[in-house]
Design an enzyme around this catalytic site. Structure first.
Site, short mmCIF file in Angstrom:
data_model
loop_
_atom_site.label_atom_id
_atom_site.label_comp_id
_atom_site.label_asym_id
_atom_site.label_seq_id
_atom_site.Cartn_x
_atom_site.Cartn_y
_atom_site.Cartn_z
N VAL A 1 10.76 5.77 9.28
CA VAL A 1 10.02 6.90 8.69
C VAL A 1 8.57 6.53 8.41
CG1 VAL A 1 11.94 8.20 7.70
CG2 VAL A 1 11.01 6.27 6.44
N ASP B 1 3.61 3.65 6.73
CA ASP B 1 2.88 3.47 7.98
C ASP B 1 3.75 2.90 9.10
OD1 ASP B 1 3.19 0.79 6.90
OD2 ASP B 1 1.68 0.15 8.35
N ARG C 1 -0.16 6.91 7.45
CA ARG C 1 -0.06 6.94 5.99
C ARG C 1 -0.59 8.26 5.43
NH1 ARG C 1 1.18 1.68 4.13
NH2 ARG C 1 0.16 -0.02 5.24
N LYS D 1 16.63 3.40 1.80
CA LYS D 1 17.29 3.19 3.10
C LYS D 1 18.46 2.25 2.83
CE LYS D 1 14.51 2.93 6.98
NZ LYS D 1 13.78 2.21 8.04
N LYS E 1 0.81 -1.20 0.00
CA LYS E 1 0.00 0.00 0.00
C LYS E 1 0.85 1.26 0.00
CE LYS E 1 -3.26 -2.05 3.29
NZ LYS E 1 -3.68 -1.95 4.71
N GLY E 2 2.08 1.13 0.48
CA GLY E 2 2.88 2.32 0.81
C GLY E 2 3.06 3.33 -0.31
N ASP F 1 7.44 3.05 -2.54
CA ASP F 1 7.71 4.14 -1.59
C ASP F 1 9.11 4.04 -1.01
OD1 ASP F 1 6.86 1.80 -0.35
OD2 ASP F 1 6.09 2.81 1.41
C1 PRP Z 1 7.30 -1.78 2.63
C2 PRP Z 1 7.55 -0.94 1.39
C3 PRP Z 1 8.20 -1.90 0.46
C4 PRP Z 1 8.92 -2.86 1.37
C5 PRP Z 1 10.37 -2.52 1.38
O1 PRP Z 1 6.10 -2.45 2.46
O2 PRP Z 1 6.37 -0.40 0.87
O3 PRP Z 1 7.26 -2.60 -0.34
O4 PRP Z 1 8.39 -2.69 2.69
O5 PRP Z 1 11.07 -3.37 2.26
P1 PRP Z 1 12.22 -4.35 1.79
O6 PRP Z 1 13.12 -3.60 0.86
O7 PRP Z 1 12.91 -4.68 3.09
O8 PRP Z 1 11.59 -5.54 1.16
P2 PRP Z 1 5.31 -3.17 3.66
O9 PRP Z 1 5.61 -4.63 3.67
O10 PRP Z 1 5.57 -2.39 4.93
O11 PRP Z 1 3.81 -3.02 3.21
P3 PRP Z 1 2.94 -1.68 2.91
O12 PRP Z 1 3.55 -1.02 1.70
O13 PRP Z 1 1.59 -2.22 2.64
O14 PRP Z 1 3.03 -0.80 4.14
#
Ligand code: PRP
Length: 182
Positions: A154, A160, A166, A132, A44-45, A101
């Site tokens: 962040v 989130d 969000r 990051k 979703k991010g 994101d």
């Molecule tokens: C977050 C972000 C990326 C992923 C990055 O998603 O949106 O998709 O983590 O992390 P990584 O490089 O360690 O794989 P999350 O799983 O938190 O889901 P969301 O986007 O629905 O919040």
């Protein structure tokens, strides 16, 4: 008063994000020529970044969505990720621009990029708002990057913590007092 100001320390204002998004849109436009841009938003991010990037592009665009969730991110680095919502249509032959994101360990993206190539996309490029980089476990090529950030938690502008924050129009660092009470 901003209700979240005691919980989040702003790092990138809405104005700073908008300025960077319009620079990224200009670079994408240059590289895409007259071709339609095929955006693929990772839920979703990335929803807010996608909304702004697609509005800034000033080209015909297609907007598609995919949902991905990673398993045990903190506990393991297996790279196992699960599709929570698949694409609605084929991407065979398409020049896909993945919109994300944040790239953290890189596990999600390394899985997804390989998956899209195996489905016959003609090309796959990546636009990521945040990198990051200190936490990277898998190499991921980011073609259009917003900002590099240190290893801090962040939130905001789509990102989130436990499904909160969000909606913030800016990106900030979550104060440790918030997650230490969860
Ligand atoms: C977050 C972000 C990326 C992923 C990055 O998603 O949106 O998709 O983590 O992390 P990584 O490089 O360690 O794989 P999350 O799983 O938190 O889901 P969301 O986007 O629905 O919040």
């Amino acid at each position: 008063m901003d209700l979240t100001s005691t919980e989040v320390r702003p790092v990138f204002t809405a104005e700073a994000i908008a300025a960077r998004v319009s620079e990224l849109a200009a670079a994408i436009r240059r590289d895409s020529g007259n071709e339609e841009v095929f955006f693929l938003c990772i839920l979703k991010g990335a929803f807010m970044f996608m909304a702004d990037l697609s509005r800034a592009i000033d080209r015909h665009a297609r907007c598609e969505f995919i949902g991905i969730s990673s398993y045990g991110k903190e506990k393991s680095s297996s790279g196992e990720v699960r599709l929570t919502k698949d694409l609605d249509s084929s991407i065979e032959g398409a020049n896909v621009l993945v919109v994300e994101d944040i790239v953290d360990t890189g596990l999600t993206l390394s899985y997804l990029l390989a998956n899209l190539e195996s489905r016959g996309a003609a090309s796959v490029r990546l636009a990521a708002l945040l990198d990051k980089f200190e936490r990277r476990e898998r190499e991921v090529q980011i073609d259009y990057l917003g900002f590099k950030i240190p290893d801090e938690f962040v939130v905001g502008y789509g990102l989130d913590f436990a499904e909160r924050y969000r909606e913030l129009p800016y990106i900030g660092v979550l104060r440790p007092s918030v997650y230490s009470r969860v």
